[in-house]
Design a protein around this motif. Structure first.
Motif, mmCIF file in Angstrom:
data_model
loop_
_atom_site.group_PDB
_atom_site.id
_atom_site.type_symbol
_atom_site.label_atom_id
_atom_site.label_comp_id
_atom_site.label_asym_id
_atom_site.label_seq_id
_atom_site.Cartn_x
_atom_site.Cartn_y
_atom_site.Cartn_z
ATOM 1 N N ILE A 100 10.381 5.773 1.370
ATOM 2 C CA ILE A 100 10.313 4.321 1.535
ATOM 3 C C ILE A 100 11.299 3.859 2.608
ATOM 4 O O ILE A 100 11.012 2.943 3.389
ATOM 5 C CB ILE A 100 10.591 3.601 0.200
ATOM 6 C CG1 ILE A 100 9.446 3.861 -0.791
ATOM 7 C CG2 ILE A 100 10.773 2.104 0.407
ATOM 8 C CD1 ILE A 100 8.116 3.259 -0.386
ATOM 9 N N GLN A 101 12.457 4.506 2.670
ATOM 10 C CA GLN A 101 13.438 4.160 3.702
ATOM 11 C C GLN A 101 12.878 4.433 5.096
ATOM 12 O O GLN A 101 13.056 3.626 6.020
ATOM 13 C CB GLN A 101 14.728 4.949 3.484
ATOM 14 C CG GLN A 101 15.499 4.545 2.241
ATOM 15 C CD GLN A 101 16.660 5.478 1.950
ATOM 16 O OE1 GLN A 101 16.995 6.358 2.753
ATOM 17 N NE2 GLN A 101 17.277 5.315 0.788
ATOM 18 N N LYS A 102 12.206 5.560 5.254
ATOM 19 C CA LYS A 102 11.601 5.890 6.548
ATOM 20 C C LYS A 102 10.516 4.880 6.900
ATOM 21 O O LYS A 102 10.422 4.414 8.035
ATOM 22 C CB LYS A 102 11.020 7.306 6.509
ATOM 23 C CG LYS A 102 12.064 8.408 6.442
ATOM 24 C CD LYS A 102 11.408 9.781 6.388
ATOM 25 C CE LYS A 102 12.447 10.892 6.348
ATOM 26 N NZ LYS A 102 11.820 12.233 6.255
ATOM 27 N N TRP A 103 9.694 4.556 5.902
ATOM 28 C CA TRP A 103 8.638 3.569 6.139
ATOM 29 C C TRP A 103 9.236 2.212 6.488
ATOM 30 O O TRP A 103 8.765 1.508 7.376
ATOM 31 C CB TRP A 103 7.744 3.454 4.910
ATOM 32 C CG TRP A 103 6.850 2.254 4.982
ATOM 33 C CD1 TRP A 103 7.015 1.052 4.361
ATOM 34 C CD2 TRP A 103 5.674 2.116 5.775
ATOM 35 N NE1 TRP A 103 6.025 0.179 4.701
ATOM 36 C CE2 TRP A 103 5.181 0.812 5.574
ATOM 37 C CE3 TRP A 103 4.985 2.974 6.638
ATOM 38 C CZ2 TRP A 103 4.032 0.338 6.196
ATOM 39 C CZ3 TRP A 103 3.835 2.500 7.259
ATOM 40 C CH2 TRP A 103 3.372 1.205 7.040
ATOM 41 N N GLN A 104 10.295 1.835 5.785
ATOM 42 C CA GLN A 104 10.945 0.547 6.021
ATOM 43 C C GLN A 104 11.393 0.413 7.473
ATOM 44 O O GLN A 104 11.177 -0.622 8.117
ATOM 45 C CB GLN A 104 12.148 0.397 5.080
ATOM 46 C CG GLN A 104 12.938 -0.899 5.259
ATOM 47 C CD GLN A 104 14.257 -0.860 4.498
ATOM 48 O OE1 GLN A 104 14.940 0.161 4.481
ATOM 49 N NE2 GLN A 104 14.596 -1.973 3.857
ATOM 50 N N LYS A 105 12.020 1.457 8.007
ATOM 51 C CA LYS A 105 12.501 1.423 9.389
ATOM 52 C C LYS A 105 11.340 1.263 10.367
ATOM 53 O O LYS A 105 11.442 0.548 11.365
ATOM 54 C CB LYS A 105 13.291 2.695 9.700
ATOM 55 C CG LYS A 105 14.613 2.789 8.950
ATOM 56 C CD LYS A 105 15.326 4.098 9.265
ATOM 57 C CE LYS A 105 16.637 4.209 8.494
ATOM 58 N NZ LYS A 105 17.325 5.501 8.762
ATOM 59 N N ALA B 203 3.927 7.144 -5.275
ATOM 60 C CA ALA B 203 4.108 7.528 -6.681
ATOM 61 C C ALA B 203 2.953 7.004 -7.522
ATOM 62 O O ALA B 203 2.321 6.002 -7.178
ATOM 63 C CB ALA B 203 5.435 6.983 -7.213
ATOM 64 N N SER B 204 2.706 7.679 -8.623
ATOM 65 C CA SER B 204 1.661 7.250 -9.550
ATOM 66 C C SER B 204 2.093 5.973 -10.261
ATOM 67 O O SER B 204 3.278 5.604 -10.249
ATOM 68 C CB SER B 204 1.403 8.341 -10.590
ATOM 69 O OG SER B 204 2.552 8.511 -11.416
ATOM 70 N N THR C 219 0.828 -1.205 0.000
ATOM 71 C CA THR C 219 0.000 0.000 0.000
ATOM 72 C C THR C 219 0.863 1.255 0.000
ATOM 73 O O THR C 219 0.572 2.238 -0.702
ATOM 74 C CB THR C 219 -0.922 0.007 1.230
ATOM 75 O OG1 THR C 219 -1.743 -1.161 1.200
ATOM 76 C CG2 THR C 219 -1.805 1.244 1.249
ATOM 77 N N MET C 220 1.936 1.237 0.781
ATOM 78 C CA MET C 220 2.827 2.393 0.860
ATOM 79 C C MET C 220 3.457 2.693 -0.492
ATOM 80 O O MET C 220 3.562 3.859 -0.902
ATOM 81 C CB MET C 220 3.917 2.135 1.908
ATOM 82 C CG MET C 220 4.868 3.297 2.106
ATOM 83 S SD MET C 220 4.019 4.769 2.733
ATOM 84 C CE MET C 220 5.385 5.917 2.849
ATOM 85 N N GLY D 54 0.333 -7.258 11.262
ATOM 86 C CA GLY D 54 -0.913 -6.543 11.448
ATOM 87 C C GLY D 54 -0.721 -5.039 11.521
ATOM 88 O O GLY D 54 -1.666 -4.311 11.754
ATOM 89 N N VAL D 55 0.520 -4.570 11.288
ATOM 90 C CA VAL D 55 0.769 -3.136 11.306
ATOM 91 C C VAL D 55 -0.155 -2.435 10.316
ATOM 92 O O VAL D 55 -0.382 -2.911 9.211
ATOM 93 C CB VAL D 55 2.242 -2.823 10.956
ATOM 94 C CG1 VAL D 55 2.609 -3.369 9.603
ATOM 95 C CG2 VAL D 55 2.506 -1.326 10.986
ATOM 96 N N ARG D 56 -0.690 -1.316 10.729
ATOM 97 C CA ARG D 56 -1.585 -0.570 9.853
ATOM 98 C C ARG D 56 -0.814 0.542 9.160
ATOM 99 O O ARG D 56 -0.083 1.297 9.797
ATOM 100 C CB ARG D 56 -2.743 0.031 10.655
ATOM 101 C CG ARG D 56 -3.721 -1.011 11.167
ATOM 102 C CD ARG D 56 -4.971 -0.354 11.680
ATOM 103 N NE ARG D 56 -4.667 0.607 12.738
ATOM 104 C CZ ARG D 56 -5.565 1.452 13.244
ATOM 105 N NH1 ARG D 56 -6.797 1.459 12.770
ATOM 106 N NH2 ARG D 56 -5.237 2.279 14.209
ATOM 107 N N HIS D 57 -0.989 0.628 7.856
ATOM 108 C CA HIS D 57 -0.357 1.714 7.099
ATOM 109 C C HIS D 57 -0.997 3.040 7.486
ATOM 110 O O HIS D 57 -2.204 3.134 7.649
ATOM 111 C CB HIS D 57 -0.539 1.467 5.602
ATOM 112 C CG HIS D 57 -0.099 2.621 4.774
ATOM 113 N ND1 HIS D 57 1.214 2.997 4.671
ATOM 114 C CD2 HIS D 57 -0.809 3.497 4.031
ATOM 115 C CE1 HIS D 57 1.300 4.049 3.883
ATOM 116 N NE2 HIS D 57 0.088 4.377 3.488
ATOM 117 N N ARG D 58 -0.190 4.068 7.643
ATOM 118 C CA ARG D 58 -0.756 5.372 8.000
ATOM 119 C C ARG D 58 0.005 6.474 7.289
ATOM 120 O O ARG D 58 1.089 6.267 6.803
ATOM 121 C CB ARG D 58 -0.696 5.578 9.504
ATOM 122 C CG ARG D 58 0.715 5.510 10.098
ATOM 123 C CD ARG D 58 0.672 5.651 11.605
ATOM 124 N NE ARG D 58 2.004 5.630 12.177
ATOM 125 C CZ ARG D 58 2.229 5.701 13.477
ATOM 126 N NH1 ARG D 58 1.227 5.775 14.328
ATOM 127 N NH2 ARG D 58 3.460 5.680 13.942
#
Length: 218
Positions: free
Chosen positions: A201-206, A180-181, A174-175, A214-218
């Motif tokens: 993406i690097q920040k999200w990865q960490k 990006a389109s 989802t991230m 079960g982590v929720r994307h935010r």
């Protein structure tokens, strides 16, 4: 691109290595240091590569129809140093054997260079390719299906890449689509490595790597 940086050259070198190692005795192989064998194979490859037709040097699955059959390649221009080295090293006995060996090397190289891409389902991993968690995975089309026709028409990528995928957990998947389109993903972020080069993406990865399933994307 320098010859030593092309995937085809490395493939050619590895092909020579297999034949060279099978042609020397076990005792001789044991006496040689690994670095010396590598230097010898690198020397053979650098001597022989310039005599390989350009179409064969650029061989890929997508260009396979342009690569000449090995029987059609004239070997008269084969490097004397290449032949002499094979004889001196005891891999072959004379020039005739060298030409036969070189033709087998070229045939093997051509087959590998022109091999079809893998069935992408066979690349499935056990961990998400972004957060590295062992959780249920989805497959992300690195070149989104919505723009496949445009990608091929504009020749952004070869057809063999069109169905490449990355195995991602749902939150990471989802991230990726959030940052990006579909067209930008297809043109600029069509590999996992390119995606991981993005700061967001690097920040999200960490963050995601530390979460339980079960982590929720935010």
């Amino acid at each position: 691109m320098d010859e030593a940086q092309t995937p085809q050259f490395f493939l050619f070198k590895d092909t020579i290595a297999r034949y060279a190692l099978s042609g020397i005795s076990d005792q001789q192989a044991d006496q040689e240091e690994g670095s010396e064998l590598d230097e010898f194979v690198s020397y053979l490859a650098s001597e022989a590569w310039p005599t390989v037709p350009t179409a064969a040097q650029d061989a890929t699955y997508d260009t396979r129809d342009k690569v000449p059959e090995i029987d059609q390649i004239a070997l008269e221009s084969t490097s004397f140093a290449f032949i002499d080295s094979l004889i001196s090293y005891g891999i072959i006995e004379d020039a005739d054997d060298a030409y036969k060996l070189f033709r087998r090397i070229l045939d093997d190289y051509r087959e590998q260079a022109c091999a079809p891409p893998p069935v992408w389902s066979s690349t499935r991993t056990t961990e998400c390719e972004i957060c590295a968690r062992e959780v249920p995975l989805t497959y992300h089309h690195l070149i989104p299906r919505a723009v496949h026709a445009k990608v091929l028409k504009q020749a952004w990528h070869p057809e063999s890449m069109i169905n490449s995928v990355a195995w991602l957990c749902r939150p990471c998947h989802t991230m990726v689509h959030k940052v990006a389109s579909t067209e930008k993903l297809a043109r600029e972020f069509y590999t996992v490595e390119l995606l991981l080069g993005r700061e967001d993406i690097q920040k999200w990865q960490k963050y995601a790597a530390k979460q339980r399933h079960g982590v929720r994307h935010r």
